[in-house]
Design a protein around this motif. Structure first.
Motif, PDB file in Angstrom:
ATOM      1  N   TYR A 208     -24.638   6.665  -2.675  1.00  0.00           N
ATOM      2  CA  TYR A 208     -25.627   6.148  -3.631  1.00  0.00           C
ATOM      3  C   TYR A 208     -26.019   7.207  -4.658  1.00  0.00           C
ATOM      4  N   PHE A 209     -26.047   8.487  -4.219  1.00  0.00           N
ATOM      5  CA  PHE A 209     -26.470   9.554  -5.123  1.00  0.00           C
ATOM      6  C   PHE A 209     -25.306  10.190  -5.873  1.00  0.00           C
ATOM      7  N   LYS A 210     -24.063   9.868  -5.498  1.00  0.00           N
ATOM      8  CA  LYS A 210     -22.940  10.462  -6.215  1.00  0.00           C
ATOM      9  C   LYS A 210     -22.894  10.022  -7.675  1.00  0.00           C
ATOM     10  N   GLY A 211     -23.359   8.798  -7.942  1.00  0.00           N
ATOM     11  CA  GLY A 211     -23.348   8.333  -9.319  1.00  0.00           C
ATOM     12  C   GLY A 211     -24.300   9.081 -10.230  1.00  0.00           C
ATOM     13  N   GLU A 212     -25.235   9.824  -9.664  1.00  0.00           N
ATOM     14  CA  GLU A 212     -26.183  10.574 -10.473  1.00  0.00           C
ATOM     15  C   GLU A 212     -25.616  11.911 -10.947  1.00  0.00           C
ATOM     16  N   PHE A 213     -24.481  12.318 -10.401  1.00  0.00           N
ATOM     17  CA  PHE A 213     -23.896  13.607 -10.762  1.00  0.00           C
ATOM     18  C   PHE A 213     -22.587  13.380 -11.501  1.00  0.00           C
TER      19      PHE A 213
ATOM     20  N   ASN B  39     -16.088  14.445  -3.817  1.00  0.00           N
ATOM     21  CA  ASN B  39     -16.644  14.633  -2.466  1.00  0.00           C
ATOM     22  C   ASN B  39     -17.510  15.890  -2.468  1.00  0.00           C
ATOM     23  N   ASP B  40     -18.503  15.894  -3.345  1.00  0.00           N
ATOM     24  CA  ASP B  40     -19.376  17.060  -3.461  1.00  0.00           C
ATOM     25  C   ASP B  40     -20.292  17.161  -2.248  1.00  0.00           C
TER      26      ASP B  40
END
Length: 409
Positions: free
Chosen positions: A27-32, A43-44
């Motif tokens: 869900y939070f990957k789209g913010e970066f 895959n941060d």
């Protein structure tokens, strides 16, 4: 560079019922921003920080766990009745460990009052083969509640709280054989405890638990396929048997009573005389030591009787005997200095070393015993015949040479 995203998400948990909220990394990957190279998988490593808005930490009933930066975070806990009607805003900050960027979301928790709070019958199980994040998964927790409901058979059953064994004083397990830390799961129901759960209270099972042996539980096989329960650590609480001792706390105004005007100490300190302290700590012990020394000197020097006083108090016959013994002892010591002892015959030679004749023993009066060696050498033996030594050099006389003969001298 910090990127702040204001996104509110509202949840409505019930008081006394387990609350679980998963912080999904996807869900939070789209913010970066994605990877610089197209086609590579994003895959941060992402970590989360959670706190109550305006405060550095979370509410007391709310816990958070995340094992690794590549796993999801979980908020869980059991809301209390005191938080009902007061919404709590939890700030969730996601940190991207590759780009060092952040994203912030808000979670609004509105705690609702439960109609049957608290559940009257509560049981706490200790599961040895589970970690807390594994137990918080909805499918695993659902399987456990299904097994408990099959054994207990109540009309209503809820999970009240989940606690890691590390929070109860447990030790971190060894990293071998896939060992787990263990987790405590408390469930509540509206029906009395079943006979299977009561089996742990039998004297036989209590004795086995005291001897660190597994108790005999008939319904253990219904949990054994997926959950390993330590039945010696099960806790059964009947709220109907407990009398409430809650007392209402009367809160004051928060103002301390008037204690008068504050008077700070003076800035100038009065000098102190240490002469009396000197007398007590040094002079008094010195005086006592001097008195003891004088008493000891009087006893050792002034109270001695002496030889003359001893002789005056001794009878004359004893003095005569004493002087006679001393005189005899002195004479014996003088005589022991001048006595002569003959040498043992075993230390003297018996045969002459050259001729083989028997040597007569030497009379002790013919030599000084103080300078006589223990073993006599050949030079000291009497009647010794000197062995002629062969001449090592030959001298040729020219005048003595005649007729082809050589004379040696």
């Amino acid at each position: 560079m910090e990127k702040i995203v204001h996104s509110d998400h509202t949840v409505y948990p019930s008081a006394g019922v387990l609350f679980v909220h998963v912080l999904e990394r996807e869900y939070f990957k789209g913010e970066f921003p994605p990877y610089p190279k197209p086609g590579e998988m994003n895959n941060d490593p992402i970590t989360f920080n959670t706190n109550l808005m305006g405060y550095p930490d979370r509410p007391g009933w709310l816990r958070y766990i995340q094992r690794t930066p590549y796993s999801d975070g979980v908020l869980y806990g059991s809301p209390t009745i005191d938080s009902v009607g007061r919404p709590s805003v939890i700030e969730i900050t996601a940190y991207n460990r590759r780009t060092f960027e952040t994203a912030r979301h808000n979670l609004i928790i509105n705690i609702m009052a439960a109609e049957d709070f608290p559940l009257p019958y509560q049981a706490e199980f200790f599961i040895k083969n589970m970690n807390v994040e594994e137990m918080l998964a909805s499918e695993v927790l659902g399987d456990f509640l299904g097994a408990v409901k099959n054994v207990w058979q109540p009309e209503k059953l809820n999970a009240i709280n989940i606690t890691s064994a590390l929070d109860r004083g447990g030790r971190v397990p060894l990293p071998i054989n896939n060992m787990k830390e263990g987790v405590y799961v408390m469930v509540g129901a509206d029906a009395t405890f079943s006979s299977c759960l009561r089996e742990v209270e039998n004297p036989q099972n209590q004795l086995r638990c005291s001897q660190e042996m597994e108790p005999v539980i008939t319904c253990d096989k219904k949990f054994r396929t997926q959950f390993q329960i330590d039945w010696c650590k099960i806790s059964l609480v009947d709220k109907t048997q407990h009398v409430s001792t809650y007392q209402e706390v009367v809160r004051g105004e928060g103002i301390l009573p008037d204690g008068g005007e504050y008077k700070p100490p003076s800035e100038s300190l009065k000098s102190r005389d240490y002469y009396s302290d000197f007398l007590i700590t040094l002079a008094v012990p010195s005086a006592i030591a001097l008195v003891l020394f004088l008493i000891l000197a009087y006893i050792m020097c002034c109270r001695r009787e002496g030889v003359e006083k001893r002789n005056m108090q001794t009878p004359d016959i004893q003095l005569v005997h004493h002087s006679a013994i001393q005189k005899s002892t002195k004479e014996l010591r003088e005589m022991s200095k001048n006595r002569e002892i003959a040498w043992p015959l075993s230390t003297l030679p018996v045969f002459h070393p050259v001729t083989g004749e028997i040597v007569p023993p030497v009379h002790p009066d013919s030599y000084d015993n103080t300078s006589m060696p223990l073993m006599q050498t050949q030079q000291n033996l009497p009647h010794q015949t000197q062995i002629p030594q062969q001449q090592t050099e030959a001298f040729l006389l020219p005048s003595a040479f005649c007729g082809g003969q050589v004379f040696q001298s």
